[in-house]
Design a protein around this motif. Structure first.
Motif, PDB file in Angstrom:
ATOM      1  N   GLY A 141      15.568   2.530  15.684  1.00  0.00           N
ATOM      2  CA  GLY A 141      15.138   1.150  15.598  1.00  0.00           C
ATOM      3  C   GLY A 141      14.731   0.938  17.130  1.00  0.00           C
ATOM      4  O   GLY A 141      15.099   1.603  18.108  1.00  0.00           O
ATOM      5  N   GLY A 142      13.982  -0.232  17.539  1.00  0.00           N
ATOM      6  CA  GLY A 142      13.666  -0.670  18.558  1.00  0.00           C
ATOM      7  C   GLY A 142      13.048  -2.081  18.509  1.00  0.00           C
ATOM      8  O   GLY A 142      13.315  -2.770  17.568  1.00  0.00           O
ATOM      9  N   GLY A 143      12.361  -2.340  19.485  1.00  0.00           N
ATOM     10  CA  GLY A 143      11.719  -3.917  19.534  1.00  0.00           C
ATOM     11  C   GLY A 143      10.048  -3.665  18.818  1.00  0.00           C
ATOM     12  O   GLY A 143       9.927  -2.841  18.307  1.00  0.00           O
ATOM     13  N   GLY A 144       9.568  -4.865  18.797  1.00  0.00           N
ATOM     14  CA  GLY A 144       8.308  -4.954  18.471  1.00  0.00           C
ATOM     15  C   GLY A 144       8.172  -4.728  16.851  1.00  0.00           C
ATOM     16  O   GLY A 144       9.180  -5.121  16.066  1.00  0.00           O
ATOM     17  N   VAL A 145       6.971  -3.938  16.436  1.00  0.00           N
ATOM     18  CA  VAL A 145       6.687  -3.686  15.089  1.00  0.00           C
ATOM     19  C   VAL A 145       7.890  -2.965  14.717  1.00  0.00           C
ATOM     20  O   VAL A 145       8.371  -3.062  13.171  1.00  0.00           O
ATOM     21  N   ASP A 146       8.663  -1.922  15.151  1.00  0.00           N
ATOM     22  CA  ASP A 146       9.525  -1.230  14.676  1.00  0.00           C
ATOM     23  C   ASP A 146      10.905  -2.120  14.144  1.00  0.00           C
ATOM     24  O   ASP A 146      11.281  -1.917  13.127  1.00  0.00           O
ATOM     25  N   ASP A 147      10.964  -3.140  14.889  1.00  0.00           N
ATOM     26  CA  ASP A 147      12.194  -3.928  14.651  1.00  0.00           C
ATOM     27  C   ASP A 147      11.842  -4.800  13.232  1.00  0.00           C
ATOM     28  O   ASP A 147      12.780  -5.043  12.264  1.00  0.00           O
ATOM     29  N   VAL A 148      10.691  -5.416  13.290  1.00  0.00           N
ATOM     30  CA  VAL A 148      10.078  -6.149  11.948  1.00  0.00           C
ATOM     31  C   VAL A 148      10.304  -5.140  11.017  1.00  0.00           C
ATOM     32  O   VAL A 148      10.686  -5.528   9.771  1.00  0.00           O
ATOM     33  N   ILE A 149       9.986  -3.868  10.973  1.00  0.00           N
ATOM     34  CA  ILE A 149       9.680  -2.887   9.712  1.00  0.00           C
ATOM     35  C   ILE A 149      11.296  -2.599   9.370  1.00  0.00           C
ATOM     36  O   ILE A 149      11.646  -2.795   8.242  1.00  0.00           O
ATOM     37  N   HIS A 150      12.240  -2.380  10.317  1.00  0.00           N
ATOM     38  CA  HIS A 150      13.588  -1.884   9.797  1.00  0.00           C
ATOM     39  C   HIS A 150      14.327  -3.250   9.359  1.00  0.00           C
ATOM     40  O   HIS A 150      14.789  -3.021   8.178  1.00  0.00           O
ATOM     41  N   SER A 151      13.802  -4.376   9.724  1.00  0.00           N
ATOM     42  CA  SER A 151      14.575  -5.619   9.103  1.00  0.00           C
ATOM     43  C   SER A 151      13.985  -5.980   7.762  1.00  0.00           C
ATOM     44  O   SER A 151      14.662  -6.432   6.777  1.00  0.00           O
ATOM     45  N   ALA A 152      12.543  -5.659   7.577  1.00  0.00           N
ATOM     46  CA  ALA A 152      12.065  -5.821   6.113  1.00  0.00           C
ATOM     47  C   ALA A 152      12.439  -4.774   5.099  1.00  0.00           C
ATOM     48  O   ALA A 152      12.555  -5.047   4.126  1.00  0.00           O
ATOM     49  N   ALA A 153      12.581  -3.486   5.635  1.00  0.00           N
ATOM     50  CA  ALA A 153      12.741  -2.368   4.931  1.00  0.00           C
ATOM     51  C   ALA A 153      14.201  -2.310   4.308  1.00  0.00           C
ATOM     52  O   ALA A 153      14.685  -1.907   3.400  1.00  0.00           O
ATOM     53  N   GLY A 154      15.095  -2.742   5.159  1.00  0.00           N
ATOM     54  CA  GLY A 154      16.552  -3.103   5.003  1.00  0.00           C
ATOM     55  C   GLY A 154      17.573  -1.612   5.557  1.00  0.00           C
ATOM     56  O   GLY A 154      16.753  -0.653   5.894  1.00  0.00           O
ATOM     57  N   PRO A 155      18.612  -1.793   5.475  1.00  0.00           N
ATOM     58  CA  PRO A 155      19.485  -0.700   6.160  1.00  0.00           C
ATOM     59  C   PRO A 155      19.400   0.704   5.502  1.00  0.00           C
ATOM     60  O   PRO A 155      19.563   1.615   6.465  1.00  0.00           O
ATOM     61  N   GLU A 156      18.998   0.853   4.542  1.00  0.00           N
ATOM     62  CA  GLU A 156      18.599   2.281   3.978  1.00  0.00           C
ATOM     63  C   GLU A 156      17.463   2.919   4.836  1.00  0.00           C
ATOM     64  O   GLU A 156      17.648   4.283   5.014  1.00  0.00           O
ATOM     65  N   LEU A 157      16.770   2.193   5.364  1.00  0.00           N
ATOM     66  CA  LEU A 157      15.700   2.865   6.118  1.00  0.00           C
ATOM     67  C   LEU A 157      16.401   3.473   7.420  1.00  0.00           C
ATOM     68  O   LEU A 157      16.002   4.741   7.640  1.00  0.00           O
ATOM     69  N   LEU A 158      17.289   2.892   8.074  1.00  0.00           N
ATOM     70  CA  LEU A 158      17.980   3.481   9.156  1.00  0.00           C
ATOM     71  C   LEU A 158      18.783   4.581   8.727  1.00  0.00           C
ATOM     72  O   LEU A 158      18.706   5.485   9.536  1.00  0.00           O
ATOM     73  N   ILE A 184       0.706  -1.288  -0.010  1.00  0.00           N
ATOM     74  CA  ILE A 184       0.151  -0.104  -0.082  1.00  0.00           C
ATOM     75  C   ILE A 184       0.886   1.243   0.001  1.00  0.00           C
ATOM     76  O   ILE A 184       2.134   1.060  -0.112  1.00  0.00           O
ATOM     77  N   ASP A 185       0.270   2.327   0.258  1.00  0.00           N
ATOM     78  CA  ASP A 185       1.152   3.571  -0.027  1.00  0.00           C
ATOM     79  C   ASP A 185       1.716   3.865   1.301  1.00  0.00           C
ATOM     80  O   ASP A 185       3.090   4.265   1.186  1.00  0.00           O
ATOM     81  N   ALA A 186       1.145   3.722   2.459  1.00  0.00           N
ATOM     82  CA  ALA A 186       1.865   4.165   3.703  1.00  0.00           C
ATOM     83  C   ALA A 186       1.693   3.115   4.701  1.00  0.00           C
ATOM     84  O   ALA A 186       0.492   2.762   5.072  1.00  0.00           O
ATOM     85  N   ILE A 187       2.743   2.551   5.512  1.00  0.00           N
ATOM     86  CA  ILE A 187       2.480   1.863   6.697  1.00  0.00           C
ATOM     87  C   ILE A 187       3.035   2.623   7.965  1.00  0.00           C
ATOM     88  O   ILE A 187       3.991   3.599   7.735  1.00  0.00           O
ATOM     89  N   VAL A 188       2.339   2.688   9.178  1.00  0.00           N
ATOM     90  CA  VAL A 188       2.928   3.523  10.224  1.00  0.00           C
ATOM     91  C   VAL A 188       3.441   2.523  10.993  1.00  0.00           C
ATOM     92  O   VAL A 188       3.314   1.126  11.366  1.00  0.00           O
ATOM     93  N   ASN A 189       4.877   2.960  11.467  1.00  0.00           N
ATOM     94  CA  ASN A 189       5.689   2.373  12.552  1.00  0.00           C
ATOM     95  C   ASN A 189       5.530   2.968  14.049  1.00  0.00           C
ATOM     96  O   ASN A 189       5.383   4.274  14.234  1.00  0.00           O
ATOM     97  N   ALA A 190       5.220   2.116  14.819  1.00  0.00           N
ATOM     98  CA  ALA A 190       5.263   2.680  16.387  1.00  0.00           C
ATOM     99  C   ALA A 190       6.754   2.560  16.546  1.00  0.00           C
ATOM    100  O   ALA A 190       7.153   1.686  17.026  1.00  0.00           O
ATOM    101  N   ALA A 191       7.298   3.746  16.333  1.00  0.00           N
ATOM    102  CA  ALA A 191       8.857   3.942  16.930  1.00  0.00           C
ATOM    103  C   ALA A 191       8.995   4.491  18.081  1.00  0.00           C
ATOM    104  O   ALA A 191       8.025   4.709  18.929  1.00  0.00           O
ATOM    105  N   ASN A 192      10.180   4.932  18.395  1.00  0.00           N
ATOM    106  CA  ASN A 192      10.410   5.591  19.490  1.00  0.00           C
ATOM    107  C   ASN A 192      11.236   6.897  19.400  1.00  0.00           C
ATOM    108  O   ASN A 192      11.441   7.196  18.266  1.00  0.00           O
ATOM    109  N   ASN A 193      11.399   7.722  20.324  1.00  0.00           N
ATOM    110  CA  ASN A 193      11.868   9.095  20.198  1.00  0.00           C
ATOM    111  C   ASN A 193      13.259   9.075  19.314  1.00  0.00           C
ATOM    112  O   ASN A 193      13.190  10.252  18.474  1.00  0.00           O
ATOM    113  N   THR A 194      13.994   8.309  19.334  1.00  0.00           N
ATOM    114  CA  THR A 194      14.990   8.384  18.493  1.00  0.00           C
ATOM    115  C   THR A 194      15.257   7.851  16.957  1.00  0.00           C
ATOM    116  O   THR A 194      15.796   8.471  16.123  1.00  0.00           O
ATOM    117  N   LEU A 195      14.211   7.365  16.686  1.00  0.00           N
ATOM    118  CA  LEU A 195      13.769   6.883  15.385  1.00  0.00           C
ATOM    119  C   LEU A 195      14.840   5.891  14.718  1.00  0.00           C
ATOM    120  O   LEU A 195      15.046   5.598  13.580  1.00  0.00           O
TER     121      LEU A 195
END
Ligand code: ADP
Length: 171
Positions: free
Chosen positions: A28-45, A15-26
């Motif tokens: 990376g973190g646990g939960g859905v944040d971790d799953v999103i970063h893993s699937a998006a690859g290092p360029e997201l970070l 879809i066009d946009a998925i929302v990440n439940a991130a933390n203040n640092t942006l």
């Protein structure tokens, strides 16, 4: 605009946009944040490093990189217990509102939300679901004509959460 409830891994949605439940640092973190970063690859970070974090209740947008979604909207929900219940509710409301505004500013037609703050951040699930649905409905009542969004997906990760969302949607 329609609101849909789906039980799935949010990173699978094309879809066009998925929302990440991130933390203040942006960063990376646990939960859905971790799953999103893993699937998006290092360029997201890499892109997240340029954003200088994010205030609680606010949201920032990046590209989706290796995800099937075009954009990731990173929002930071309140840690329940760090605020009065009313402040926490207002901050959660702001997460949904800011995410919808960013989706519209970027001409998104579809956006999917996980249950922001209801994991590690311990916001009570039923109240969080009510806040999410009310905020989304109010947003479209005020912006139906101007908005590019025609579909909002509420993503649950287990059956209990799915039935909670479904029952609140039915009102
Ligand atoms: P927070 O720190 O904001 O509480 P969490 O990531 O701990 O965020 O949890 C938010 C919600 O995301 C929880 O309801 C959790 O079940 C859900 N979740 C975890 N992984 C996924 C996933 N891959 N797709 C969709 N939802 C997920």
């Amino acid at each position: 605009m329609t609101i849909k409830s789906i039980q799935t891994d949010i990173t699978t949605l094309q879809i066009d946009a998925i929302v990440n439940a991130a933390n203040n640092t942006l960063l990376g973190g646990g939960g859905v944040d971790d799953v999103i970063h893993s699937a998006a690859g290092p360029e997201l970070l890499e892109e997240c490093r340029t954003l200088n974090g994010c205030e609680t209740g606010d949201a920032k947008i990046t590209k989706g990189y290796d995800l099937p979604a075009k954009y990731v909207i990173h929002t930071v929900g309140p840690i329940y217990g760090q605020y009065s219940p009313n402040e926490a509710k207002n901050l959660l409301e702001s997460c949904y509102l800011r995410s919808l505004q960013l989706a519209d500013e970027n001409k998104c037609k579809s956006i999917a939300f996980p249950a922001v703050s209801t994991g590690v951040y311990m916001f009570p699930k039923e109240e969080a679901t009510r806040v999410a649905i009310k905020t989304i409905r109010d947003y479209f009542q005020d912006n139906e004509i101007a908005s590019t969004i025609d579909e909002v997906i509420l993503v649950s990760f287990n059956e209990y959460d799915k039935s909670l969302i479904d029952s609140v949607l039915k009102g």
